[in-house]
Design an enzyme around this catalytic site. Structure first.
Site, PDB file in Angstrom:
ATOM      1  N   CYS A  28     -10.104  -5.151  -0.315  1.00 40.08           N
ATOM      2  CA  CYS A  28     -11.263  -4.258  -0.242  1.00 40.08           C
ATOM      3  C   CYS A  28     -12.086  -4.368  -1.531  1.00 40.08           C
ATOM      4  O   CYS A  28     -11.663  -4.987  -2.516  1.00 40.08           O
ATOM      5  CB  CYS A  28     -10.804  -2.811  -0.012  1.00 40.08           C
ATOM      6  SG  CYS A  28     -10.137  -2.012  -1.487  1.00 40.08           S
ATOM      7  N   ASN A  70       0.841  -1.191   0.000  1.00 37.37           N
ATOM      8  CA  ASN A  70       0.000   0.000   0.000  1.00 37.37           C
ATOM      9  C   ASN A  70       0.877   1.243   0.000  1.00 37.37           C
ATOM     10  O   ASN A  70       1.953   1.278   0.609  1.00 37.37           O
ATOM     11  CB  ASN A  70      -1.011   0.011   1.148  1.00 37.37           C
ATOM     12  CG  ASN A  70      -0.415  -0.226   2.511  1.00 37.37           C
ATOM     13  OD1 ASN A  70       0.593  -0.909   2.658  1.00 37.37           O
ATOM     14  ND2 ASN A  70      -1.040   0.333   3.532  1.00 37.37           N
ATOM     15  N   CYS A 104     -10.374  -3.174  -4.744  1.00 37.95           N
ATOM     16  CA  CYS A 104      -9.372  -4.124  -5.263  1.00 37.95           C
ATOM     17  C   CYS A 104     -10.051  -5.340  -5.886  1.00 37.95           C
ATOM     18  O   CYS A 104      -9.596  -5.841  -6.925  1.00 37.95           O
ATOM     19  CB  CYS A 104      -8.407  -4.542  -4.155  1.00 37.95           C
ATOM     20  SG  CYS A 104      -7.275  -3.206  -3.711  1.00 37.95           S
ATOM     21  N   GLU A 120      -2.888  -4.684  -3.262  1.00 40.33           N
ATOM     22  CA  GLU A 120      -3.358  -5.571  -4.326  1.00 40.33           C
ATOM     23  C   GLU A 120      -3.350  -4.866  -5.671  1.00 40.33           C
ATOM     24  O   GLU A 120      -2.953  -5.422  -6.695  1.00 40.33           O
ATOM     25  CB  GLU A 120      -4.786  -6.056  -4.020  1.00 40.33           C
ATOM     26  CG  GLU A 120      -4.926  -6.853  -2.747  1.00 40.33           C
ATOM     27  CD  GLU A 120      -5.213  -5.997  -1.523  1.00 40.33           C
ATOM     28  OE1 GLU A 120      -4.661  -4.868  -1.420  1.00 40.33           O
ATOM     29  OE2 GLU A 120      -5.977  -6.436  -0.656  1.00 40.33           O
ATOM     30  N   GLU A 170       0.312   5.158   0.710  1.00 42.16           N
ATOM     31  CA  GLU A 170      -0.632   6.168   1.185  1.00 42.16           C
ATOM     32  C   GLU A 170      -0.236   7.557   0.710  1.00 42.16           C
ATOM     33  O   GLU A 170       0.844   7.762   0.137  1.00 42.16           O
ATOM     34  CB  GLU A 170      -0.729   6.097   2.718  1.00 42.16           C
ATOM     35  CG  GLU A 170      -1.288   4.755   3.163  1.00 42.16           C
ATOM     36  CD  GLU A 170      -1.608   4.671   4.637  1.00 42.16           C
ATOM     37  OE1 GLU A 170      -1.153   5.539   5.418  1.00 42.16           O
ATOM     38  OE2 GLU A 170      -2.321   3.720   5.007  1.00 42.16           O
ATOM     39  N   CYS A 216      -3.985   0.611  -2.648  1.00 42.09           N
ATOM     40  CA  CYS A 216      -3.837  -0.626  -1.871  1.00 42.09           C
ATOM     41  C   CYS A 216      -2.756  -1.535  -2.472  1.00 42.09           C
ATOM     42  O   CYS A 216      -2.423  -1.434  -3.666  1.00 42.09           O
ATOM     43  CB  CYS A 216      -5.144  -1.408  -1.862  1.00 42.09           C
ATOM     44  SG  CYS A 216      -6.470  -0.670  -0.921  1.00 42.09           S
TER      45      CYS A 216
HETATM   46  N1  THU Z   1      -5.189  -1.625   2.399  1.00 38.29           N
HETATM   47  C1  THU Z   1      -4.600  -2.412   1.468  1.00 38.29           C
HETATM   48  O1  THU Z   1      -3.508  -2.129   0.990  1.00 38.29           O
HETATM   49  N2  THU Z   1      -5.254  -3.543   1.086  1.00 38.29           N
HETATM   50  C2  THU Z   1      -6.428  -3.978   1.615  1.00 38.29           C
HETATM   51  O2  THU Z   1      -6.932  -5.009   1.206  1.00 38.29           O
HETATM   52  C3  THU Z   1      -7.085  -3.196   2.649  1.00 38.29           C
HETATM   53  C4  THU Z   1      -6.478  -1.883   2.976  1.00 38.29           C
HETATM   54  C5  THU Z   1      -4.466  -0.422   2.861  1.00 38.29           C
HETATM   55  C6  THU Z   1      -5.014   0.896   2.398  1.00 38.29           C
HETATM   56  C7  THU Z   1      -4.512   1.828   3.489  1.00 38.29           C
HETATM   57  O3  THU Z   1      -3.204   2.246   3.173  1.00 38.29           O
HETATM   58  C8  THU Z   1      -4.460   0.971   4.733  1.00 38.29           C
HETATM   59  O4  THU Z   1      -4.476  -0.382   4.265  1.00 38.29           O
HETATM   60  C9  THU Z   1      -5.611   1.192   5.697  1.00 38.29           C
HETATM   61  O5  THU Z   1      -6.813   1.136   5.047  1.00 38.29           O
END
Ligand code: THU
Length: 139
Positions: free
Chosen positions: A94, A46, A97, A59, A48, A57
């Site tokens: 999520c 991920n 994704c 994925e 941010e 994310c």
């Molecule tokens: N996140 C992911 O990278 N993948 C997921 O399946 C769920 C959430 C990340 C996004 C964000 O940077 C952090 O987790 C919190 O939501």
């Protein structure tokens, strides 16, 4: 589909990828490893952003890296993560994704999930049974 050896390899690769997560806001570090039909593995973490909506994310990072490399056929993906990279909870891709994966992956596409040393495999259809698809547009 993937066998047990591939599932374990993907999990180990996803665990390493989560170490690269850029998550200064949520401190939630996620890693993904996507196995292509050609045998190549694409990693993601991920990423941010101070403008939270710009976050990507793990994925989708892996998926988009594969697509950018000209690869569109996939065997499976592993996803791991947690607060500060903890592995004490199973995390699920999520909805965004799952929607992104559904563009390229069949309903029986396997998603490897882990909690500590145990793992289980679910299908994309189980997580996301009703994707929006090109069929909705071709009318
Ligand atoms: N996140 C992911 O990278 N993948 C997921 O399946 C769920 C959430 C990340 C996004 C964000 O940077 C952090 O987790 C919190 O939501």
């Amino acid at each position: 589909m993937i066998n047990e050896k591939e599932a374990l390899y993907l999990l180990e690769t996803a665990k390493k990828a989560r170490l690269n997560a850029y998550a200064p806001y949520s401190h939630y570090h996620v890693g993904a490893a996507l196995l292509a039909q050609n045998g190549k593995t694409y990693i993601g973490c991920n990423v941010e952003n101070a403008s939270f909506g710009a976050t990507n994310c793990a994925e989708r990072t892996a998926l988009f890296s594969a697509i950018a490399g000209g690869v569109r056929d996939f065997q499976g993906i592993a996803v791991v993560g947690g607060t500060y990279g903890s592995l004490d909870e199973t995390i699920l891709p999520c909805g965004i994704c799952c929607q992104a994966l559904s563009e390229f992956c069949a309903q029986d596409f396997p998603i490897v999930l882990a909690k500590e040393e145990s793992y289980r495999i679910v299908t994309l259809k189980e997580l996301f049974p009703h994707a929006f698809s090109s069929q909705n547009l071709n009318k």
